[in-house]
Design an enzyme around this catalytic site. Structure first.
Site, PDB file in Angstrom:
ATOM      1  NE  ARG A 235      -4.245   2.000   1.857  1.00 15.86           N
ATOM      2  CZ  ARG A 235      -5.763   2.284   1.592  1.00 15.86           C
ATOM      3  NH1 ARG A 235      -5.809   0.985   2.435  1.00 15.86           N
ATOM      4  NH2 ARG A 235      -5.668   2.860   2.458  1.00 15.86           N
ATOM      5  CG  HIS A 242       1.468  10.964  -1.502  1.00 11.72           C
ATOM      6  ND1 HIS A 242       1.825  10.376  -3.040  1.00 11.72           N
ATOM      7  CD2 HIS A 242      -0.070  10.906  -1.505  1.00 11.72           C
ATOM      8  CE1 HIS A 242      -0.526  10.657  -3.352  1.00 11.72           C
ATOM      9  NE2 HIS A 242      -0.851  11.195  -2.349  1.00 11.72           N
TER      10      HIS A 242
HETATM   11  N1  LIG Z   1      -8.733   8.883   2.639  1.00  7.11           N
HETATM   12  C1  LIG Z   1      -7.686   8.986   1.648  1.00  7.11           C
HETATM   13  O1  LIG Z   1      -7.656   7.609   1.325  1.00  7.11           O
HETATM   14  C2  LIG Z   1      -8.042  10.300   1.601  1.00  7.11           C
HETATM   15  C3  LIG Z   1      -7.120  10.076  -0.035  1.00  7.11           C
HETATM   16  C4  LIG Z   1      -6.500  11.328  -0.399  1.00  7.11           C
HETATM   17  C5  LIG Z   1      -6.804  12.042   0.046  1.00  7.11           C
HETATM   18  N2  LIG Z   1      -7.725  12.323   0.842  1.00  7.11           N
HETATM   19  C6  LIG Z   1      -8.303  13.918   1.675  1.00  7.11           C
HETATM   20  O2  LIG Z   1      -8.901  14.156   1.081  1.00  7.11           O
HETATM   21  C7  LIG Z   1      -9.290  15.866   0.863  1.00  7.11           C
HETATM   22  C8  LIG Z   1      -9.187  16.101  -0.312  1.00  7.11           C
HETATM   23  O3  LIG Z   1     -10.186  15.906  -1.077  1.00  7.11           O
HETATM   24  P1  LIG Z   1     -10.109  17.002  -2.256  1.00  7.11           P
HETATM   25  O4  LIG Z   1      -9.675  17.124  -3.350  1.00  7.11           O
HETATM   26  O5  LIG Z   1     -11.943  16.371  -3.179  1.00  7.11           O
HETATM   27  O6  LIG Z   1     -10.961  18.507  -1.466  1.00  7.11           O
HETATM   28  P2  LIG Z   1     -12.424  18.837  -1.164  1.00  7.11           P
HETATM   29  O7  LIG Z   1     -13.209  18.223  -0.701  1.00  7.11           O
HETATM   30  O8  LIG Z   1     -11.657  19.585  -0.027  1.00  7.11           O
HETATM   31  O9  LIG Z   1     -12.755  19.424  -1.958  1.00  7.11           O
HETATM   32  C9  LIG Z   1     -12.732  20.600  -2.927  1.00  7.11           C
HETATM   33  C10 LIG Z   1     -13.268  21.802  -3.013  1.00  7.11           C
HETATM   34  O10 LIG Z   1     -14.317  21.470  -4.286  1.00  7.11           O
HETATM   35  C11 LIG Z   1     -15.521  21.886  -3.752  1.00  7.11           C
HETATM   36  N3  LIG Z   1     -16.767  20.493  -4.427  1.00  7.11           N
HETATM   37  C12 LIG Z   1     -16.755  19.787  -4.068  1.00  7.11           C
HETATM   38  N4  LIG Z   1     -17.144  19.069  -5.276  1.00  7.11           N
HETATM   39  C13 LIG Z   1     -17.460  19.986  -5.720  1.00  7.11           C
HETATM   40  C14 LIG Z   1     -18.803  19.971  -7.123  1.00  7.11           C
HETATM   41  N5  LIG Z   1     -18.979  18.349  -7.645  1.00  7.11           N
HETATM   42  N6  LIG Z   1     -18.342  20.767  -7.777  1.00  7.11           N
HETATM   43  C15 LIG Z   1     -17.870  22.402  -7.713  1.00  7.11           C
HETATM   44  N7  LIG Z   1     -17.262  21.649  -6.744  1.00  7.11           N
HETATM   45  C16 LIG Z   1     -16.842  20.522  -5.461  1.00  7.11           C
HETATM   46  C17 LIG Z   1     -15.702  21.924  -2.581  1.00  7.11           C
HETATM   47  O11 LIG Z   1     -16.174  22.587  -1.668  1.00  7.11           O
HETATM   48  C18 LIG Z   1     -13.945  22.407  -2.041  1.00  7.11           C
HETATM   49  O12 LIG Z   1     -14.240  23.311  -2.319  1.00  7.11           O
HETATM   50  C19 LIG Z   1      -8.089  15.753   1.567  1.00  7.11           C
HETATM   51  O13 LIG Z   1      -8.953  15.912   3.135  1.00  7.11           O
HETATM   52  C20 LIG Z   1      -7.022  15.060   1.643  1.00  7.11           C
HETATM   53  O14 LIG Z   1      -6.335  14.115   2.945  1.00  7.11           O
HETATM   54  C21 LIG Z   1      -8.148  11.383   1.578  1.00  7.11           C
HETATM   55 ZN   LIG Z   2      -2.818  11.453  -2.206  1.00 10.27          ZN
END
Ligand SMILES: NC(=O)c1ccc[n+]([C@@H]2O[C@H](COP(=O)([O-])OP(=O)(O)OC[C@H]3O[C@@H](n4cnc5c(N)ncnc54)[C@H](O)[C@@H]3O)[C@@H](O)[C@H]2O)c1
Ligand SMILES: [Zn+2]
Length: 359
Positions: A235, A242
């Site tokens: 994994r 990263h």
């Molecule tokens: N759990 C895991 O395995 C894992 C892996 C990678 C990232 N993450 C986490 O994911 C997060 C980042 O995710 P992200 O990039 O999706 O960020 P996010 O959820 O903050 O979304 C990014 C922005 O896009 C907006 N948005 C979301 N969907 C939309 C849509 N359909 N239309 C318009 N705007 C929209 C949101 O309101 C936000 O402002 C971080 O917290 C990171 O740590 C977790």
């Molecule tokens: Zn990532």
């Protein structure tokens, strides 16, 4: 509609991908839930919450909880507010939480679901490209003021429902961010797919191409986490790009560039180290051109200091005993983990910075 099944130690779950799924949730969600709480953010609420609530209306009483959009909501304060809401609504062991949003909401709502009453069912409804990655694999977490994702658990959803129509409202920067993880999945798994992506332009992507890329990204992620759910071995390969990305995010402050953009820049260093130190022949020049063509912020490399980056890398929770481990590639689709000496790291980061300065 397409689907992938993910096997986990607790249960198997399906990832459904299709257009307009949010309008037909009654058909894809099992019956028998006593109540449903949809957790979303303030931006996604405006676009999609009503559709989701309407399509669930016959399944069970539906409630919602909305947190402000942005990474700062993945906090202990918001987590506590959401637990208060679960208690106030008297959610029980047969209640369901739906995480409607990007990775931030998936991680936050998933962590609430994993701890409320020692764990209740939740469904991921990703609405960003990046969330093709975060919604699969069962890692859920909130941030501590001292570091990202420091409080969390492994807890798999009962389903992932990806409505491709929701991607249409994403701003350009979020498409770019999501493709940082998509191209990572391509580099990890398939040279032909990687070369095809490298020829393309994100602003010209068709919906079918996007759907295909997301499906393949999910398959790569699923097949790796199925073999190593708790990151004891392979994994770690998912951390490709990263090590530098986390250091850049920590240095610039979260929110300055998106996570996926930082990963895309981190992949450039990964290629440089793989080629220069280990004799690989990865398509560094094609990749640099792809980053520039798609407006990735590679100029951040001119704002960082290699020595400081190395110090940040040592603080990363993935760093073991102060040694900096990198995931590199022998060739596309052939990853391995290797320890890199600090001085070599500083030297090659500086070389890379010289190469990209002015581009
Ligand atoms: N759990 C895991 O395995 C894992 C892996 C990678 C990232 N993450 C986490 O994911 C997060 C980042 O995710 P992200 O990039 O999706 O960020 P996010 O959820 O903050 O979304 C990014 C922005 O896009 C907006 N948005 C979301 N969907 C939309 C849509 N359909 N239309 C318009 N705007 C929209 C949101 O309101 C936000 O402002 C971080 O917290 C990171 O740590 C977790
Ligand atoms: Zn990532």
């Amino acid at each position: 509609m397409a689907s992938v099944t993910v096997r986990s130690s607790s249960h198997d779950y399906e990832v459904l991908i299709g257009k307009g799924l949010r309008r037909n949730l009654g058909e894809v969600i099992s019956s028998g839930y006593t109540s449903i709480l949809v957790i979303t953010d303030s931006t996604v609420q405006d676009y999609y919450l009503q559709d989701v609530q309407e399509s669930l209306a016959e399944a069970a009483p539906v409630f919602s909880a909305v947190v402000p959009a942005g990474e700062s909501s993945k906090s202990m304060g918001r987590y506590e507010d959401l637990l208060d809401r679960c208690v106030e609504l008297k959610l029980d062991r047969n209640s369901l939480i739906i995480a409607l949003g990007g990775g931030m909401i998936g991680d936050l709502a998933g962590f609430v679901a994993s701890t409320y009453l020692r764990g209740i069912d939740y469904i991921q409804m990703p609405t960003t490209i990046l969330a093709h990655d975060s919604s699969v694999g069962g890692k859920v977490a909130i941030n501590h003021p001292k570091g990202k994702n420091l409080i969390g658990s492994f807890y798999h959803p009962v389903k992932v429902i990806y409505d491709m129509e929701t991607i249409e409202t994403l701003p350009e920067s979020e498409i770019r961010s999501g493709y940082g993880e998509v191209i990572k999945h391509a580099f990890l798994s398939d040279a032909e797919w990687a070369h095809r992506l490298l020829k393309g332009k994100l602003s010209e992507l068709s919906v079918d191409q996007l759907e295909n890329d997301l499906m393949r990204g999910i398959q790569v992620k699923a097949s790796i986490v199925e073999k190593d759910e708790r990151e004891a071995g392979i994994r770690k390969y998912l951390n490709l790009g990263h090590t530098l990305a986390h250091a850049i995010e920590a240095e610039l402050g979260y929110g300055e560039i998106t996570h996926g953009e930082a990963v895309a820049v981190g992949l450039l260093l990964m290629m440089k180290l793989s080629n220069d130190l280990k004799g690989a022949e990865l398509p560094l020049q094609d990749y640099k051109e792809w980053l520039i063509r798609n407006h990735y912020p590679i100029s951040v490399l001119n704002r960082i200091h290699p020595e400081q980056m190395v110090e940040k890398m040592k603080l990363d929770k993935k760093t073991l005993r102060q040694k900096i481990n990198f995931v590199l590639l022998h060739e596309l689709s052939d990853p391995y983990v290797v320890e890199i000496e600090e001085n070599q790291l500083v030297e090659h980061m500086s070389l890379l910075m010289n190469e990209v300065s002015g581009e």
